[in-house]
Scaffold this motif. Structure first.
Motif, PDB file in Angstrom:
ATOM      1  N   LEU A  62       0.282  -1.448  -0.249  1.00 58.00           N
ATOM      2  CA  LEU A  62       0.062   0.535   0.155  1.00 58.00           C
ATOM      3  C   LEU A  62       0.947   1.311   0.172  1.00 58.00           C
ATOM      4  O   LEU A  62       0.270   1.891  -0.702  1.00 58.00           O
ATOM      5  N   GLN A  63       2.168   1.281   1.008  1.00 55.99           N
ATOM      6  CA  GLN A  63       2.519   2.363   0.402  1.00 55.99           C
ATOM      7  C   GLN A  63       3.873   2.398  -0.555  1.00 55.99           C
ATOM      8  O   GLN A  63       4.018   3.786  -0.568  1.00 55.99           O
TER       9      GLN A  63
ATOM     10  N   GLN B 192      -3.988   1.657   9.768  1.00 60.40           N
ATOM     11  CA  GLN B 192      -3.520   3.301   9.965  1.00 60.40           C
ATOM     12  C   GLN B 192      -2.903   4.192   8.599  1.00 60.40           C
ATOM     13  O   GLN B 192      -2.948   5.611   9.065  1.00 60.40           O
ATOM     14  N   LEU B 193      -3.481   3.428   7.787  1.00 56.26           N
ATOM     15  CA  LEU B 193      -2.503   4.435   6.329  1.00 56.26           C
ATOM     16  C   LEU B 193      -3.667   4.908   5.739  1.00 56.26           C
ATOM     17  O   LEU B 193      -4.165   5.574   5.207  1.00 56.26           O
ATOM     18  N   ALA B 194      -5.350   4.754   6.024  1.00 54.58           N
ATOM     19  CA  ALA B 194      -6.133   4.991   5.604  1.00 54.58           C
ATOM     20  C   ALA B 194      -6.589   6.835   6.336  1.00 54.58           C
ATOM     21  O   ALA B 194      -6.490   7.014   7.249  1.00 54.58           O
ATOM     22  N   VAL B 195      -7.561   7.560   5.214  1.00 48.87           N
ATOM     23  CA  VAL B 195      -7.536   8.915   5.882  1.00 48.87           C
ATOM     24  C   VAL B 195      -9.057   9.121   7.007  1.00 48.87           C
ATOM     25  O   VAL B 195      -9.273   9.920   6.921  1.00 48.87           O
ATOM     26  N   ASN B 196      -9.844   8.058   6.460  1.00 45.84           N
ATOM     27  CA  ASN B 196     -10.755   8.165   7.202  1.00 45.84           C
ATOM     28  C   ASN B 196     -11.035   7.275   7.951  1.00 45.84           C
ATOM     29  O   ASN B 196     -12.161   5.902   8.366  1.00 45.84           O
ATOM     30  N   ARG B 197     -10.661   7.397   9.111  1.00 42.24           N
ATOM     31  CA  ARG B 197     -10.401   6.484  10.953  1.00 42.24           C
ATOM     32  C   ARG B 197     -11.811   6.606  11.676  1.00 42.24           C
ATOM     33  O   ARG B 197     -11.580   5.879  12.434  1.00 42.24           O
ATOM     34  N   HIS B 198     -12.571   7.593  11.304  1.00 43.97           N
ATOM     35  CA  HIS B 198     -13.740   7.951  11.904  1.00 43.97           C
ATOM     36  C   HIS B 198     -14.881   6.733  12.037  1.00 43.97           C
ATOM     37  O   HIS B 198     -15.473   7.288  13.468  1.00 43.97           O
ATOM     38  N   PRO B 199     -14.764   6.385  11.397  1.00 41.68           N
ATOM     39  CA  PRO B 199     -16.346   5.097  11.465  1.00 41.68           C
ATOM     40  C   PRO B 199     -15.876   4.525  12.231  1.00 41.68           C
ATOM     41  O   PRO B 199     -16.843   3.788  13.751  1.00 41.68           O
TER      42      PRO B 199
ATOM     43  N   THR C 258       0.866   8.232   8.382  1.00 42.45           N
ATOM     44  CA  THR C 258       1.292   8.088   7.175  1.00 42.45           C
ATOM     45  C   THR C 258       2.582   7.013   6.900  1.00 42.45           C
ATOM     46  O   THR C 258       2.517   7.120   5.665  1.00 42.45           O
ATOM     47  N   VAL C 259       3.618   7.158   7.321  1.00 45.58           N
ATOM     48  CA  VAL C 259       4.339   5.874   7.639  1.00 45.58           C
ATOM     49  C   VAL C 259       4.419   5.441   9.152  1.00 45.58           C
ATOM     50  O   VAL C 259       4.110   5.826   9.964  1.00 45.58           O
ATOM     51  N   VAL C 260       3.788   4.344   8.190  1.00 48.29           N
ATOM     52  CA  VAL C 260       4.274   2.905   9.525  1.00 48.29           C
ATOM     53  C   VAL C 260       5.393   2.958   9.923  1.00 48.29           C
ATOM     54  O   VAL C 260       6.477   2.673   9.545  1.00 48.29           O
ATOM     55  N   LYS C 261       6.149   2.774  11.344  1.00 52.63           N
ATOM     56  CA  LYS C 261       7.454   2.645  11.735  1.00 52.63           C
ATOM     57  C   LYS C 261       7.905   0.847  11.119  1.00 52.63           C
ATOM     58  O   LYS C 261       8.896   0.294  10.848  1.00 52.63           O
ATOM     59  N   SER C 262       7.219   0.016  11.324  1.00 53.33           N
ATOM     60  CA  SER C 262       7.342  -1.656  11.431  1.00 53.33           C
ATOM     61  C   SER C 262       5.971  -1.979  10.067  1.00 53.33           C
ATOM     62  O   SER C 262       4.548  -1.840   9.716  1.00 53.33           O
ATOM     63  N   LEU C 263       6.872  -2.453   9.353  1.00 50.14           N
ATOM     64  CA  LEU C 263       5.821  -2.630   7.499  1.00 50.14           C
ATOM     65  C   LEU C 263       6.428  -4.159   7.084  1.00 50.14           C
ATOM     66  O   LEU C 263       5.489  -4.259   6.292  1.00 50.14           O
TER      67      LEU C 263
END
Length: 608
Positions: A141-142, A427-434, A505-510
């Motif tokens: 995804l990244q 974690q990478l999603a922009v709409n995590r409010h749900p 935006t950048v996950v530490k452990s991929l």
């Protein structure tokens, strides 16, 4: 005898240099590889699941490794047919076939997987992310966001029954190009054609490899690497040209006119011209000299991002389908292989919605449009609702009666793990409010479960378990259970809450498969097994490993005391115990173990 790491290092170096492997079959005679393989797979849930034979990881011993090696030396090893079961397919009413392998076959497959992965991993494409060390869904995804900026069309690809359709002759030819060892190739042929048992009736496998097998993922990657190489060597060079698009002439005319009006001092006219410019692209979207094509694959799911006309996107889809059909004898799923316009509809890949932003009203501080053409990763609609369903009844949160028998620590830890698993994947999603709604539902279910367990009110649950949790984003309110342990041991802590929904935006452990801490040395269980000492009676003869599926299996109903072996495993919090064959037999028959076993055996001999 070389260590397992040394053997794998030599094979890995051959893979980096592209050298063929001449005597790979001889590596299967190294016991160190089997010990490494055993240390990696004995924790798996399937290790205690029997295949077509009753054999499982329980009763593993060093003699079994030597028996496998002796059989391989004589080339008399025969694979056992897998036991086929069906599991529910995620998001569908259909069921997926799964092959359950016997324990000995699992152990040998893991050794072969280690060898094949060490050799082929340096040769795989960087655009392949499935079932590879150091890679996973997040790396895939990244690579898409933000690298695919400006994409117009998404080509979503899905191969129909990929694992079950791999052609055996093509697989052998692909392996034979690099592996010049007939014995090893014949061993893989026997694996692929071992067949399966369904309702205890034998069925031959004319194609494919067993889905759920230990070695199946690396074999599928070796097979589909041909697709990666075709796209990289043929399609990407053909559909990538031009450094950047040409300027849009209509946009440039309006810009020049706005500048002239600004010099004349006509502010109203200048503002009107700038507003017209904001409704036009600054670059020519139909520039024939500019094309971009991106590619990403995870297992049998792949995604292409194309910047250009739809007609060429359909050509790309057709070419990929023709290559799969002619070169690999695979077929694309018509229902799942789609061409999607990224600015109007989202594409679906690895559980995410992938969109291309288009907004003429979002501006940067300098007044330029800031998000047009950028890639957005979103949580699909219905994900939060579907995850909340097990905790709802008639639309309201309910308690979970099946968990009321667990301890408070276990209940809170289980709820937290389930919520964390869903939230962290997106974690990478922009709409995590749900997920706020999901958190509310699960928290109500958690407190109601504890309230029903102790027959108290929900407010009393909050008063009893409320705590301030220390998080990376500051203190947060939540629920907590602490179990104190004697001596210098740290207490066990289970918490609910404290998980932020801020986007990362950048996950530490991929890495979906992080390296084990014992990768450079033997695991603790292997060291205990090599000691060849019974941990109950001290005997050093015929030692083997007693396995259990879950630690909760050690709990006794009622107030019945635990036997010695269960007490020892519970105190160590280990699902394994190295015992002699006599003690192991006593454990399974509910008889006394340790020194009591010897005395009982002598008395029985005297009485007989």
């Amino acid at each position: 005898m070389q260590s397992a790491e040394a053997v794998l290092g030599i094979i890995r170096e051959c893979g980096r240099k592209g050298l063929p492997l001449e005597r790979l079959y001889r590596c299967l005679f190294n016991p160190e590889l089997y010990l490494l393989a055993y240390g990696r797979i004995y924790r798996n849930a399937g290790a205690m699941t029997p295949g077509s034979t009753p054999e499982t990881a329980d009763g593993m011993r060093l003699d079994k490794i030597q028996d496998i090696i002796n059989t391989l030396r004589a080339e008399r090893y025969r694979w056992t047919p897998t036991r086929r079961v069906y599991i529910e397919k995620k998001g569908s009413t259909k069921k997926r076939p799964l092959g359950v392998t016997s324990w000995t076959d699992k152990l040998l497959q893991e050794v072969m997987r280690l060898l094949l992965e060490a050799y082929y991993e340096p040769q795989f494409s960087d655009r392949s992310h499935g079932f590879r060390p150091g890679r996973g869904c997040r790396t895939a995804l990244q690579s898409i966001c933000p690298g695919w900026r400006g994409t117009t069309w998404f080509i979503e690809g899905d191969i129909t029954d990929c694992f079950g359709s791999l052609d055996h002759s093509i697989m052998r030819s692909i392996l034979a190009e690099k592996i010049h060892d007939g014995r090893f190739l014949r061993l893989i042929d026997g694996l692929l054609r071992a067949g399966y048992l369904e309702e205890w009736r034998y069925h031959a496998t004319l194609s494919g490899c067993p889905q759920g097998g230990v070695i199946s993922p690396v074999l599928s990657n070796i097979y589909l690497d041909r697709l990666d190489k075709y796209i990289e060597s043929n399609l990407l060079p053909a559909y990538n040209r031009g450094k950047q698009r040409q300027f849009n002439r209509a946009y440039m005319r309006l810009r020049d006119a706005a500048r002239r009006q600004a010099k004349l001092g006509n502010r109203d006219k200048t503002r009107m011209l700038w507003q017209q410019m904001q409704r036009l692209p600054s670059r020519d979207p139909t520039d024939p000299g500019f094309r971009r094509l991106h590619y990403c694959r995870y297992a049998d799911d792949w995604l292409l991002g194309f910047t250009g006309p739809k007609r060429e996107a359909e050509e790309i889809k057709t070419k990929v389908g023709e290559f799969l059909h002619s070169a690999l004898k695979l077929e694309l799923s018509p229902a799942k292989t789609l061409i999607t316009h990224g600015r109007t509809r989202p594409a679906h890949f690895l559980g995410y919605e992938i969109t291309v932003y288009q907004s003429d009203t979002k501006h940067s501080q300098r007044g330029w449009r800031s998000i047009n053409g950028q890639i957005g990763l979103k949580v699909p609609r219905g994900v939060a609702h579907s995850k909340a369903k097990p905790y709802l009844r008639h639309g309201k949160p309910i308690h979970r009666p099946e968990r009321m028998t667990d301890s408070d620590f276990s209940i809170i830890a289980q709820y937290q793990a389930e919520y964390r698993g869903v939230v962290n994947y997106y974690q990478l999603a922009v709409n995590r409010h749900p997920f706020e709604r999901l958190k509310y539902v699960m928290q109500c279910s958690l407190t109601k479960t504890l309230a029903h367990k102790y027959r108290i009110s929900v407010p009393e649950v909050y008063r009893r378990y409320r705590a301030v949790l220390a998080t990376d984003h500051g203190p947060r309110q939540g629920l907590q259970v602490v179990i104190e342990r004697g001596g210098d041991r740290k207490p066990l802590v289970a918490q609910w809450g404290g998980i932020s929904l801020a986007r990362t935006t950048v996950v530490k452990s991929l890495d979906d498969h992080p390296p084990k801490v014992w990768s450079n040395q033997r695991s603790e269980l292997v060291q205990r097994l090599l000691a060849e000492a019974c941990e109950l009676c001290g005997s050093g003869q015929n030692t083997e490993v007693h396995h259990i599926r879950h630690l909760k299996d050690l709990q006794r109903k009622g107030r019945a005391p635990k036997p010695e072996w269960a007490e020892r495993m519970a105190s160590r919090r280990r699902k394994t115990l190295v015992v002699c064959r006599r003690c192991h037999h006593a454990i399974h028959n509910g008889q006394p173990t340790g020194q009591q076993t010897r005395n009982t055996t002598l008395e029985s001999r005297v009485r007989s």
